[in-house]
Design an enzyme around this catalytic site. Structure first.
Site, PDB file in Angstrom:
ATOM      1  N   GLY A 127       8.288  66.720  56.336  1.00  0.00           N
ATOM      2  CA  GLY A 127       9.634  66.246  56.038  1.00  0.00           C
ATOM      3  C   GLY A 127       9.750  64.794  56.453  1.00  0.00           C
TER       4      GLY A 127
ATOM      5  N   CYS B  72       2.437  68.628  59.303  1.00  0.00           N
ATOM      6  CA  CYS B  72       3.086  67.325  59.444  1.00  0.00           C
ATOM      7  C   CYS B  72       4.376  67.437  60.261  1.00  0.00           C
ATOM      8  CB  CYS B  72       3.296  66.697  58.065  1.00  0.00           C
ATOM      9  SG  CYS B  72       3.659  64.942  58.153  1.00  0.00           S
TER      10      CYS B  72
ATOM     11  N   HIS C 155      -2.283  66.998  55.622  1.00  0.00           N
ATOM     12  CA  HIS C 155      -1.793  67.823  54.517  1.00  0.00           C
ATOM     13  C   HIS C 155      -2.927  68.606  53.866  1.00  0.00           C
ATOM     14  CE1 HIS C 155       2.338  66.305  54.465  1.00  0.00           C
ATOM     15  NE2 HIS C 155       1.787  65.230  54.996  1.00  0.00           N
TER      16      HIS C 155
ATOM     17  N   SER D  73      11.674  76.943  21.448  1.00  0.00           N
ATOM     18  CA  SER D  73      11.697  75.512  21.191  1.00  0.00           C
ATOM     19  C   SER D  73      10.307  75.001  20.814  1.00  0.00           C
ATOM     20  CB  SER D  73      12.154  74.791  22.453  1.00  0.00           C
ATOM     21  OG  SER D  73      11.212  75.015  23.493  1.00  0.00           O
TER      22      SER D  73
ATOM     23  N   GLY E 287       8.165  74.944  23.210  1.00  0.00           N
ATOM     24  CA  GLY E 287       7.685  74.622  24.549  1.00  0.00           C
ATOM     25  C   GLY E 287       7.072  75.829  25.245  1.00  0.00           C
ATOM     26  N   VAL E 288       6.353  75.558  26.339  1.00  0.00           N
ATOM     27  CA  VAL E 288       5.617  76.608  27.044  1.00  0.00           C
ATOM     28  C   VAL E 288       6.564  77.680  27.611  1.00  0.00           C
ATOM     29  CG1 VAL E 288       3.991  77.080  28.918  1.00  0.00           C
ATOM     30  CG2 VAL E 288       3.886  74.903  27.710  1.00  0.00           C
TER      31      VAL E 288
ATOM     32  N   SER F  93       9.741  78.687  26.971  1.00  0.00           N
ATOM     33  CA  SER F  93      10.421  79.619  26.067  1.00  0.00           C
ATOM     34  C   SER F  93       9.404  80.511  25.359  1.00  0.00           C
ATOM     35  CB  SER F  93      11.310  78.884  25.063  1.00  0.00           C
ATOM     36  OG  SER F  93      10.562  78.097  24.186  1.00  0.00           O
TER      37      SER F  93
ATOM     38  N   LYS G 249       5.030  76.337  37.144  1.00  0.00           N
ATOM     39  CA  LYS G 249       4.530  76.046  35.788  1.00  0.00           C
ATOM     40  C   LYS G 249       3.100  76.550  35.571  1.00  0.00           C
ATOM     41  CE  LYS G 249       5.569  73.870  31.935  1.00  0.00           C
ATOM     42  NZ  LYS G 249       6.912  73.801  31.327  1.00  0.00           N
TER      43      LYS G 249
END
Ligand code: XMP
Length: 511
Positions: free
Chosen positions: A55, A82, A169, A223, A225-226, A228, A367
């Site tokens: 943060g 972190c 990280h 649409s 798109g992936v 939908s 995604k």
């Protein structure tokens, strides 16, 4: 089935979603939730492990994000990264100090022997740092397990209480073996089994959706798109012909895309797909319009009108499908409920459809998980690996007025670019790549004749989330191939330029 879960407490760092994605990639379900979750809620959530993210704050700042110290007595393994590790030190009686300069980038690190967290990790290695404060003294009962030149306690732990802190990280690829460290935490420390896979997800979702959707009518806007596409395919598995998909062809998709929607979803998957051919209608509305925001507004409004007309023909439905995904949920209201996506192609739909409930089958997925589900459901790569594409489509990749001739030129040029990028094997590493028709015409010479045509620009960027982006270092010979082919194969092309601006200051799209 009840999955084992890890709780990722969000302290506001830039890599927080990435941590959650990495945990899931390792086969363990997790949620990214605000740091101020109460102890009660945490107990109820019953995680097998807790991760504190990084943060931007310093633990000594007034009002800095904090946790209830009771969290350390829950007997649940904790990993602080972190800021998260500084918070552990601070809360349990160690010290955090302020460095004069921020350490950012790769750092050499040395791991001590015997820590479960670093099991199987090379003793000397490279990690990724991004911090100003650092832990200067570890709390009592803690052992130092990793050091770097600037961090005396880059790693520390109380193995008995299963509390671990790391300054670096693990979630970014620059930390060599970062994945192994995270895996060690999940499996070695938390004892996770790893029951989160996309095939499990599909199986469970289809089973529960089948119950929920039995005898119900469902409507989905496709649409191209992936999100939908995957949402519709998942629902189709459960609802079959009770699902109707409406695809508005506004004529602003790339070459072959509208045809592919029909081919894949109607012909191959047998979905009940209604295609509304509105190409003329959109072009007419866009005539003479040059201003990008105006184009967006017109396309958005027109899309809703076309969809409404189709929805009226279908009549009342029980469910309206939304392709909301987990980042939308996180960004919209910290996990509480997703706001309906506001970009043009779905934003206004609920008000024009007669439905009872919204259904969001992908709201728990990142995604990359959505893509995997798509593949699991048998969708082709051309659908699931599709690049991000703006709702208003090619209209905002043509500067100035949109007309059929420019659309044709753009589709052809863009197609060649896509083909050559794929041939060069660069399609997975470049975030977005496309052609643009500029509003500047220049003189060229072809054969013996003078030409005067709009300049075509090529845009290709690398990015992780589209918030920032860098122009892609495409090899010259690939650029040459693209340029030559466009000039030779596309009418009205006489000059090609390559955009070498990052975002910011530029944006990815030209508009
Ligand atoms: P910019 O151009 O702002 O774009 O750097 C950031 C990302 O968003 C995409 N984009 C859109 N996506 N509907 C969408 O779903 C839209 O209206 C829209 N406009 C831009 C753009 O392609 C890039 O990935």
């Amino acid at each position: 089935m009840k999955h084992e879960k890890v709780l990722v407490l969000d302290f506001g760092g830039q890599y927080n979603q990435l941590i959650a994605r990495r945990v899931r990639e390792l086969g363990v379900y997790c949620d990214l939730l605000p740091y101020d979750m109460t102890l009660e809620k945490i107990k109820e959530y019953a995680p097998v492990g807790i991760i504190f993210t990084g943060g931007p704050n310093s633990v000594y700042e007034e009002g800095a994000p904090d946790v209830d110290a009771g969290i350390f007595a829950l007997n649940i393994p904790i990993l602080g990264i972190c800021y998260g590790c500084q918070l552990i030190a601070h809360k349990l009686g160690g010290s955090v100090s302020h460095a004069d300069t921020r350490e950012y980038g790769k750092s050499e690190i040395e791991y001590a022997e015997g820590s479960t967290l670093f099991e199987g990790v090379a003793k000397r290695n490279v990690c990724w740092m991004s911090h100003t404060d650092y832990v200067s003294r570890v709390p009592e009962g803690f052992a130092i397990t990793a050091t770097t030149k600037t961090c005396p306690a880059a790693g520390f732990e109380d193995a008995k209480r299963k509390i671990y802190g790391i300054q670096f990280h693990t979630e970014v690829h620059h930390t060599i073996e970062g994945e192994k460290i995270l895996r060690n935490f999940l499996y070695g420390v938390c004892g996770a089994k790893g029951d989160w896979t996309m095939s499990n997800f599909v199986e469970e979702q289809v089973a529960s959706l089948k119950k929920k959707l039995e005898g119900k009518k469902v409507l989905c806007a496709m649409s191209g798109g992936v999100d939908s596409a995957v949402a519709a395919t998942l629902i189709h598995r459960a609802a079959g012909e009770n699902l109707t998909c409406v695809f508005v062809d506004h004529g602003l998709l790339r070459k072959g895309e509208a045809e592919e929607v029909v081919d894949v979803f109607r012909d191959k998957l047998g979905m009940n797909l209604v295609k509304a051919d509105a190409r003329e209608r959109f072009l007419t509305k866009l005539k003479g319009v040059c201003e990008p925001e105006k184009k967006r507004k017109i396309i958005g409004e027109e899309f809703i009108k076309v969809f409404e007309a189709e929805a009226k023909k279908i009549g009342a439905v029980d469910f309206l499908v939304q392709g909301t995904i987990y980042p939308d949920v996180i960004e919209s209201g910290k996990g509480a409920s997703a706001v309906i996506k506001s970009h043009h192609n779905v934003g206004g739909l609920p008000s024009v459809v007669d439905f009872k409930e919204i259904i969001e089958p992908l709201r728990d997925l990142f995604k990359d998980e959505v893509r995997k589900v798509g593949t699991e459901l048998g969708l082709p790569d051309s659908v699931v690996q599709r690049q991000p594409f703006p709702g208003p489509g090619l209209a905002i990749r043509i500067m100035g007025e949109v007309n059929e001739e420019k659309l044709q030129t753009l589709r052809d040029a863009d197609f060649i670019m896509r083909e050559e990028i794929a041939k060069a094997g660069l399609n997975r590493e470049i975030w977005q790549y496309f052609a643009v028709i500029t509003s500047t015409s220049t003189v060229g010479v072809m054969g013996d004749a003078r030409t005067y045509e709009p300049v075509i620009a090529l845009r290709a960027v690398t990015s992780v989330d589209a918030m920032t982006a860098d122009w892609a270092r495409i090899p010259y010979d690939v650029l040459e191939k693209i340029s030559n082919r466009i000039i030779n194969e596309v009418p009205h092309a006489n000059r090609i330029v390559y955009d070498i601006t990052s975002k910011p200051p530029a944006t990815i799209e030209w508009e």
